[in-house]
Scaffold this motif. Structure first.
Motif, PDB file in Angstrom:
ATOM      1  N   LEU A 108      28.499  56.737  59.798  1.00  0.00           N
ATOM      2  CA  LEU A 108      29.108  55.366  59.511  1.00  0.00           C
ATOM      3  C   LEU A 108      28.545  54.321  58.783  1.00  0.00           C
ATOM      4  O   LEU A 108      27.320  53.869  60.190  1.00  0.00           O
ATOM      5  N   ILE A 109      28.153  53.760  57.929  1.00  0.00           N
ATOM      6  CA  ILE A 109      26.977  52.709  57.598  1.00  0.00           C
ATOM      7  C   ILE A 109      27.205  51.915  56.789  1.00  0.00           C
ATOM      8  O   ILE A 109      28.331  51.772  55.921  1.00  0.00           O
ATOM      9  N   LEU A 110      27.893  50.633  58.036  1.00  0.00           N
ATOM     10  CA  LEU A 110      27.980  49.166  57.587  1.00  0.00           C
ATOM     11  C   LEU A 110      27.506  47.982  57.191  1.00  0.00           C
ATOM     12  O   LEU A 110      26.568  47.828  57.505  1.00  0.00           O
ATOM     13  N   VAL A 111      27.561  48.005  55.398  1.00  0.00           N
ATOM     14  CA  VAL A 111      27.152  46.831  55.201  1.00  0.00           C
ATOM     15  C   VAL A 111      27.361  45.460  55.221  1.00  0.00           C
ATOM     16  O   VAL A 111      28.287  45.193  54.888  1.00  0.00           O
ATOM     17  N   SER A 112      26.528  44.585  55.558  1.00  0.00           N
ATOM     18  CA  SER A 112      27.134  43.318  55.415  1.00  0.00           C
ATOM     19  C   SER A 112      25.878  42.539  54.998  1.00  0.00           C
ATOM     20  O   SER A 112      24.831  43.111  54.675  1.00  0.00           O
ATOM     21  N   ASP A 113      26.282  41.207  54.013  1.00  0.00           N
ATOM     22  CA  ASP A 113      25.111  40.281  54.487  1.00  0.00           C
ATOM     23  C   ASP A 113      25.879  39.993  55.385  1.00  0.00           C
ATOM     24  O   ASP A 113      25.515  39.758  56.868  1.00  0.00           O
ATOM     25  N   ALA A 114      24.456  38.095  55.486  1.00  0.00           N
ATOM     26  CA  ALA A 114      24.171  37.883  57.329  1.00  0.00           C
ATOM     27  C   ALA A 114      25.154  37.040  57.436  1.00  0.00           C
ATOM     28  O   ALA A 114      25.749  35.746  58.226  1.00  0.00           O
ATOM     29  N   SER A 115      26.477  36.683  56.061  1.00  0.00           N
ATOM     30  CA  SER A 115      27.606  35.950  56.647  1.00  0.00           C
ATOM     31  C   SER A 115      28.684  36.203  57.845  1.00  0.00           C
ATOM     32  O   SER A 115      28.716  37.731  58.254  1.00  0.00           O
ATOM     33  N   LYS A 116      29.314  35.009  58.489  1.00  0.00           N
ATOM     34  CA  LYS A 116      30.425  36.106  59.318  1.00  0.00           C
ATOM     35  C   LYS A 116      31.933  36.692  58.624  1.00  0.00           C
ATOM     36  O   LYS A 116      31.533  37.099  59.322  1.00  0.00           O
ATOM     37  N   LYS A 117      31.500  36.274  57.656  1.00  0.00           N
ATOM     38  CA  LYS A 117      33.202  37.099  56.746  1.00  0.00           C
ATOM     39  C   LYS A 117      32.127  38.059  56.539  1.00  0.00           C
ATOM     40  O   LYS A 117      33.263  39.553  57.088  1.00  0.00           O
ATOM     41  N   GLY A 118      31.661  38.386  56.167  1.00  0.00           N
ATOM     42  CA  GLY A 118      30.423  40.198  56.535  1.00  0.00           C
ATOM     43  C   GLY A 118      30.595  40.627  57.206  1.00  0.00           C
ATOM     44  O   GLY A 118      31.448  41.526  57.628  1.00  0.00           O
ATOM     45  N   THR A 119      29.749  40.082  58.524  1.00  0.00           N
ATOM     46  CA  THR A 119      30.107  40.754  59.925  1.00  0.00           C
ATOM     47  C   THR A 119      31.532  40.887  60.561  1.00  0.00           C
ATOM     48  O   THR A 119      31.694  41.708  61.487  1.00  0.00           O
ATOM     49  N   LYS A 120      31.995  40.200  59.908  1.00  0.00           N
ATOM     50  CA  LYS A 120      33.377  40.548  60.768  1.00  0.00           C
ATOM     51  C   LYS A 120      34.413  41.592  60.433  1.00  0.00           C
ATOM     52  O   LYS A 120      34.924  42.264  60.841  1.00  0.00           O
ATOM     53  N   GLY A 174      30.655  43.476  47.419  1.00  0.00           N
ATOM     54  CA  GLY A 174      29.930  41.945  46.787  1.00  0.00           C
ATOM     55  C   GLY A 174      28.405  42.159  48.163  1.00  0.00           C
ATOM     56  O   GLY A 174      27.801  40.801  48.438  1.00  0.00           O
ATOM     57  N   VAL A 175      28.359  42.779  49.219  1.00  0.00           N
ATOM     58  CA  VAL A 175      27.652  42.611  49.776  1.00  0.00           C
ATOM     59  C   VAL A 175      26.098  43.357  50.062  1.00  0.00           C
ATOM     60  O   VAL A 175      24.877  43.366  50.046  1.00  0.00           O
ATOM     61  N   GLY A 176      26.337  44.071  48.793  1.00  0.00           N
ATOM     62  CA  GLY A 176      25.425  45.145  48.564  1.00  0.00           C
ATOM     63  C   GLY A 176      25.962  46.966  48.137  1.00  0.00           C
ATOM     64  O   GLY A 176      24.786  48.202  48.629  1.00  0.00           O
ATOM     65  N   LYS A 177      27.055  47.152  49.113  1.00  0.00           N
ATOM     66  CA  LYS A 177      27.166  48.278  49.338  1.00  0.00           C
ATOM     67  C   LYS A 177      27.018  49.493  48.788  1.00  0.00           C
ATOM     68  O   LYS A 177      26.070  50.092  49.441  1.00  0.00           O
TER      69      LYS A 177
END
Length: 253
Positions: free
Chosen positions: A157-169, A14-17
């Motif tokens: 290795l490209i790691l995609v996240s939004d700005a949320s703590k859940k995403g970055t963890k 759900g982060v746009g990967k």
């Protein structure tokens, strides 16, 4: 032919990967005319095919079931014969588009884990990558495929996240698992769907360098709702700008 550059895109769901993966395919096609490019939809949710505007006729899991059925019906034939059969069928099932090829892992119909199909995926990728210059893999959300070593021969290795703590963890966890199980040369994060750039001061990606920050793009949201391909997006779209920045820092563009 030089060794293929394998760009594996991973992160929380759900982060746009998938959007970033599709943007990579479009940018590689434009930047490297004549290069052999392969896009792999390795997520059972089969989002990359939609993002690229493709309806796959056959998936790797379809082929796995065919071969498994044949092996049960007859005796004899080693692993090499089975893998060669899988490779031939996968080549026949690969979708050819202008500037790139595509195949999907598919979604097994039975409940449970994807251990068997992931094993086939790993082995077949190993057989096919030598035929390509660039391979973009849209991985399953989370750490499952990294944990099962589906992506053990990645170069980027490209790691995609939004700005949320859940995403970055999640991306930090994926990176820790990859450090133990995956061979890769370069790694970086793309922070997607950032509404306010000042929020990046609060974003913690650990030891993962941030390659690009991509803002919210209402036009892309509209295209996603309408099911349009990434190739329909205007060249100035935010997802293309940010992904190009990330690939530039990785020396891919």
């Amino acid at each position: 032919m030089a060794d293929a550059k394998i760009l594996a895109v991973a992160g929380k769901g759900g982060v746009g990967k998938t959007s970033v993966s599709a943007a990579m395919v479009r940018l590689l096609v434009a930047a490297h005319p004549g290069a052999r490019i392969l896009a792999i939809d390795a997520d059972p949710a089969v989002g990359l095919s939609t993002a690229l505007g493709i309806e796959p006729k056959k998936t790797l899991d379809d082929i796995r079931k065919e071969v498994t059925g044949e092996v049960t019906e007859r005796a004899g034939g080693g692993v090499g014969d089975i893998l060669e059969s899988v490779k031939e069928r996968l080549l026949a099932a690969t979708e050819h588009r202008e500037g790139y090829d595509f195949f999907a892992i598919g979604r097994p119909e039975t409940a449970g884990c994807y251990c068997a199909v992931n094993t086939y995926l790993r082995q077949v990728i190993g057989l096919l990558i030598h035929d390509y210059d660039y391979v973009v893999v849209d991985s399953e959300a989370g750490i499952e495929q990294v944990n099962r070593r589906v992506l053990e021969k990645v170069t980027h290795l490209i790691l995609v996240s939004d700005a949320s703590k859940k995403g970055t963890k999640v991306i930090q966890t994926v990176k820790r698992v990859a450090d133990e199980l995956t061979m890769y040369e370069r790694c970086g994060a793309v922070i997607n769907r950032v509404e306010d750039a000042s929020a990046m001061e609060l974003v913690d990606t650990g030891d993962i360098p941030v390659l690009a920050v991509i803002g919210e793009d209402p036009e892309q949201i509209e295209y996603d709702i309408l099911g349009k391909s990434v190739f329909d997006l205007p060249s100035g779209a935010e997802i293309l700008r940010g992904t190009a920045e990330a690939l530039g820092k990785l020396d891919i563009l």
